[in-house]
Write a protein that holds these residues in place. Structure first.
Motif, PDB file in Angstrom:
ATOM      1  N   THR A  12      -5.185  18.016  52.613  1.00  0.00           N
ATOM      2  CA  THR A  12      -4.939  19.470  52.615  1.00  0.00           C
ATOM      3  C   THR A  12      -5.034  20.066  51.201  1.00  0.00           C
ATOM      4  O   THR A  12      -4.327  21.026  50.899  1.00  0.00           O
ATOM      5  N   ASP A  21       3.077  24.387  49.388  1.00  0.00           N
ATOM      6  CA  ASP A  21       2.317  24.059  50.596  1.00  0.00           C
ATOM      7  C   ASP A  21       3.029  22.870  51.248  1.00  0.00           C
ATOM      8  O   ASP A  21       2.570  21.735  51.144  1.00  0.00           O
ATOM      9  N   PRO A  22       4.176  23.145  51.876  1.00  0.00           N
ATOM     10  CA  PRO A  22       4.992  22.036  52.394  1.00  0.00           C
ATOM     11  C   PRO A  22       4.404  21.460  53.683  1.00  0.00           C
ATOM     12  O   PRO A  22       3.438  22.004  54.226  1.00  0.00           O
ATOM     13  N   PRO A  23       4.994  20.369  54.186  1.00  0.00           N
ATOM     14  CA  PRO A  23       4.501  19.803  55.451  1.00  0.00           C
ATOM     15  C   PRO A  23       4.470  20.857  56.570  1.00  0.00           C
ATOM     16  O   PRO A  23       5.197  21.849  56.547  1.00  0.00           O
ATOM     17  N   TYR A  24       3.591  20.619  57.553  1.00  0.00           N
ATOM     18  CA  TYR A  24       3.366  21.590  58.640  1.00  0.00           C
ATOM     19  C   TYR A  24       3.947  21.149  59.983  1.00  0.00           C
ATOM     20  O   TYR A  24       3.855  21.892  60.959  1.00  0.00           O
ATOM     21  N   GLY A  52       1.302  17.802  46.237  1.00  0.00           N
ATOM     22  CA  GLY A  52       0.104  17.022  46.557  1.00  0.00           C
ATOM     23  C   GLY A  52      -0.584  16.577  45.284  1.00  0.00           C
ATOM     24  O   GLY A  52       0.047  16.016  44.380  1.00  0.00           O
ATOM     25  N   PRO A  62       7.258  22.292  44.919  1.00  0.00           N
ATOM     26  CA  PRO A  62       8.001  21.059  45.206  1.00  0.00           C
ATOM     27  C   PRO A  62       7.254  20.096  46.143  1.00  0.00           C
ATOM     28  O   PRO A  62       7.750  18.998  46.397  1.00  0.00           O
ATOM     29  N   HIS A  81      -7.050  14.048  49.363  1.00  0.00           N
ATOM     30  CA  HIS A  81      -5.852  14.648  49.978  1.00  0.00           C
ATOM     31  C   HIS A  81      -6.311  15.499  51.160  1.00  0.00           C
ATOM     32  O   HIS A  81      -7.186  16.354  50.995  1.00  0.00           O
ATOM     33  N   TRP A 103       3.399  11.959  56.132  1.00  0.00           N
ATOM     34  CA  TRP A 103       4.375  12.854  55.502  1.00  0.00           C
ATOM     35  C   TRP A 103       4.563  14.145  56.294  1.00  0.00           C
ATOM     36  O   TRP A 103       5.484  14.900  56.043  1.00  0.00           O
ATOM     37  N   ILE A 142       6.643  18.636  42.107  1.00  0.00           N
ATOM     38  CA  ILE A 142       7.323  17.466  42.693  1.00  0.00           C
ATOM     39  C   ILE A 142       6.417  16.909  43.786  1.00  0.00           C
ATOM     40  O   ILE A 142       5.807  17.683  44.543  1.00  0.00           O
ATOM     41  N   GLU A 143       6.314  15.582  43.854  1.00  0.00           N
ATOM     42  CA  GLU A 143       5.504  14.944  44.900  1.00  0.00           C
ATOM     43  C   GLU A 143       6.074  13.555  45.180  1.00  0.00           C
ATOM     44  O   GLU A 143       6.402  12.807  44.269  1.00  0.00           O
ATOM     45  N   LEU A 144       6.141  13.231  46.466  1.00  0.00           N
ATOM     46  CA  LEU A 144       6.746  11.969  46.908  1.00  0.00           C
ATOM     47  C   LEU A 144       5.767  10.801  46.864  1.00  0.00           C
ATOM     48  O   LEU A 144       6.153   9.669  46.576  1.00  0.00           O
ATOM     49  N   GLU A 145       4.492  11.059  47.189  1.00  0.00           N
ATOM     50  CA  GLU A 145       3.510   9.958  47.294  1.00  0.00           C
ATOM     51  C   GLU A 145       2.946   9.652  45.909  1.00  0.00           C
ATOM     52  O   GLU A 145       2.385  10.533  45.259  1.00  0.00           O
TER      53      GLU A 145
HETATM   54  C1  LIG Z   1       0.417  20.086  52.461  1.00  0.00           C
HETATM   55  S1  LIG Z   1       0.470  18.893  51.232  1.00  0.00           S
HETATM   56  C2  LIG Z   1       0.238  19.790  49.719  1.00  0.00           C
HETATM   57  C3  LIG Z   1      -1.162  19.711  49.191  1.00  0.00           C
HETATM   58  C4  LIG Z   1      -1.376  20.519  47.934  1.00  0.00           C
HETATM   59  N1  LIG Z   1      -1.356  21.933  48.226  1.00  0.00           N
HETATM   60  C5  LIG Z   1      -2.680  20.163  47.208  1.00  0.00           C
HETATM   61  O1  LIG Z   1      -3.531  21.054  47.021  1.00  0.00           O
HETATM   62  O2  LIG Z   1      -2.850  19.002  46.868  1.00  0.00           O
HETATM   63  C6  LIG Z   1       2.185  18.498  51.222  1.00  0.00           C
HETATM   64  C7  LIG Z   1       2.569  17.413  50.255  1.00  0.00           C
HETATM   65  O3  LIG Z   1       3.992  17.255  50.302  1.00  0.00           O
HETATM   66  C8  LIG Z   1       4.296  15.902  50.040  1.00  0.00           C
HETATM   67  N2  LIG Z   1       5.662  15.667  50.541  1.00  0.00           N
HETATM   68  C9  LIG Z   1       6.065  15.527  51.835  1.00  0.00           C
HETATM   69  N3  LIG Z   1       7.402  15.375  51.889  1.00  0.00           N
HETATM   70  C10 LIG Z   1       7.843  15.444  50.598  1.00  0.00           C
HETATM   71  C11 LIG Z   1       9.133  15.380  49.996  1.00  0.00           C
HETATM   72  N4  LIG Z   1      10.236  15.194  50.739  1.00  0.00           N
HETATM   73  N5  LIG Z   1       9.229  15.507  48.649  1.00  0.00           N
HETATM   74  C12 LIG Z   1       8.111  15.699  47.883  1.00  0.00           C
HETATM   75  N6  LIG Z   1       6.861  15.747  48.397  1.00  0.00           N
HETATM   76  C13 LIG Z   1       6.739  15.636  49.724  1.00  0.00           C
HETATM   77  C14 LIG Z   1       3.213  15.132  50.774  1.00  0.00           C
HETATM   78  O4  LIG Z   1       3.042  13.837  50.245  1.00  0.00           O
HETATM   79  C15 LIG Z   1       1.985  16.044  50.556  1.00  0.00           C
HETATM   80  O5  LIG Z   1       1.195  15.605  49.471  1.00  0.00           O
END
Ligand SMILES: C[S@@+](CC[C@H](N)C(=O)[O-])C[C@H]1O[C@@H](n2cnc3c(N)ncnc32)[C@H](O)[C@@H]1O
Length: 233
Positions: free
Chosen positions: A169, A29-32, A196, A193, A167, A57, A214-217
């Motif tokens: 999303t 579920d990557p960024p939108y 969240g 990757p 979160h 993000w 994988i998660e950045l935050e």
């Molecule tokens: C749409 S949310 C996913 C939410 C997830 N489906 C859940 O149920 O918690 C996208 C996530 O990608 C993370 N993110 C954004 N850029 C990133 C990167 N370059 N590497 C890893 N995580 C990243 C954001 O911090 C965010 O938590």
């Protein structure tokens, strides 16, 4: 024994370290790229805020940047399923359709979307998931009426919805379970990757699939780690 590996890292860098042909399903579920449309949380005197705050993000994302690693790490029998906003569907299709035998979309219909208080326009009650694979992919076809490219469920709420951190999303486990049971078998490895707070991981472990996340935050990463550890206790 089901295993999980979590990385507090930038997905674009960490993906480079994942071995070739090692992943059965990328469910993510990557960024939108919707944050520029966000006007922040909606405030009301009679109820708590409605979350409309698409975060920092959520920008500068282009699926083309995932292409080489996704193709490299996916097993020949693997599947990719990625949540996708309306504004990025063209980019996903343009990038991935030429690389796979099949490119389809799937719709998640939210039965309780955020209301439109001004009554101008449609409710945002649907989300898209782009799906792709090659011939010979794992596919657990159920009954015909279970295999529509459409699934209905409420958004994540109640005890499942994390309060700290919240979160914006967080996806429901019911939906993720539906998808991963079709596209993997027990013992397979699922990668998210952009995990969240780790919802894909929860669905994977509950269904005896291994998980790499994988998660950045840091706050989200810590919450995911806690959730997943609790499942294997
Ligand atoms: C749409 S949310 C996913 C939410 C997830 N489906 C859940 O149920 O918690 C996208 C996530 O990608 C993370 N993110 C954004 N850029 C990133 C990167 N370059 N590497 C890893 N995580 C990243 C954001 O911090 C965010 O938590």
């Amino acid at each position: 024994m089901t295993k999980f590996y979590l990385y507090h890292a930038d997905a674009f860098k960490k993906l480079k370290t994942i071995p070739d042909n090692s992943i059965d399903l990328i469910l993510t579920d990557p960024p939108y790229n919707l944050s520029s449309y966000s006007t922040g949380n909606m405030k009301f005197s009679w109820r708590s805020d409605i979350n409309n705050d698409l975060a920092t993000w959520d920008r500068n994302f282009n699926p083309i940047d995932l292409k080489d690693d996704f193709v490299r790490i996916l097993k020949p029998t693997g599947n990719i399923m990625a949540f996708c906003s309306y504004n990025l569907i063209g980019k996903w299709h343009e990038t991935f359709d030429p690389l796979f035998d099949t490119f389809q979309f799937f719709v998640w219909h939210k039965t309780n979307p955020v209301p439109k208080f001004r009554k101008a326009g449609f409710l945002n009650s649907c989300e898209l998931v782009v799906c792709m694979w090659n011939k010979g992919h794992v596919w657990n076809f159920g009954r015909q009426n279970e295999m529509h490219n459409f699934f209905e469920s409420p958004i994540c709420m109640g005890p499942e919805r994390l309060k700290n951190p919240k979160h914006p999303t967080q996806k429901p486990i019911l939906l993720l379970t539906h998808l991963l049971k079709i596209a993997t078998n027990e013992g397979d490895t699922v990668l998210d990757p952009f995990m969240g707070v780790g919802s894909t991981g929860v669905a994977a472990l509950q269904n005896k699939r291994n998980f790499i996340g994988i998660e950045l935050e840091k706050d989200y990463f810590d919450a995911a780690q806690k959730r997943l550890k609790n499942i294997l206790l």
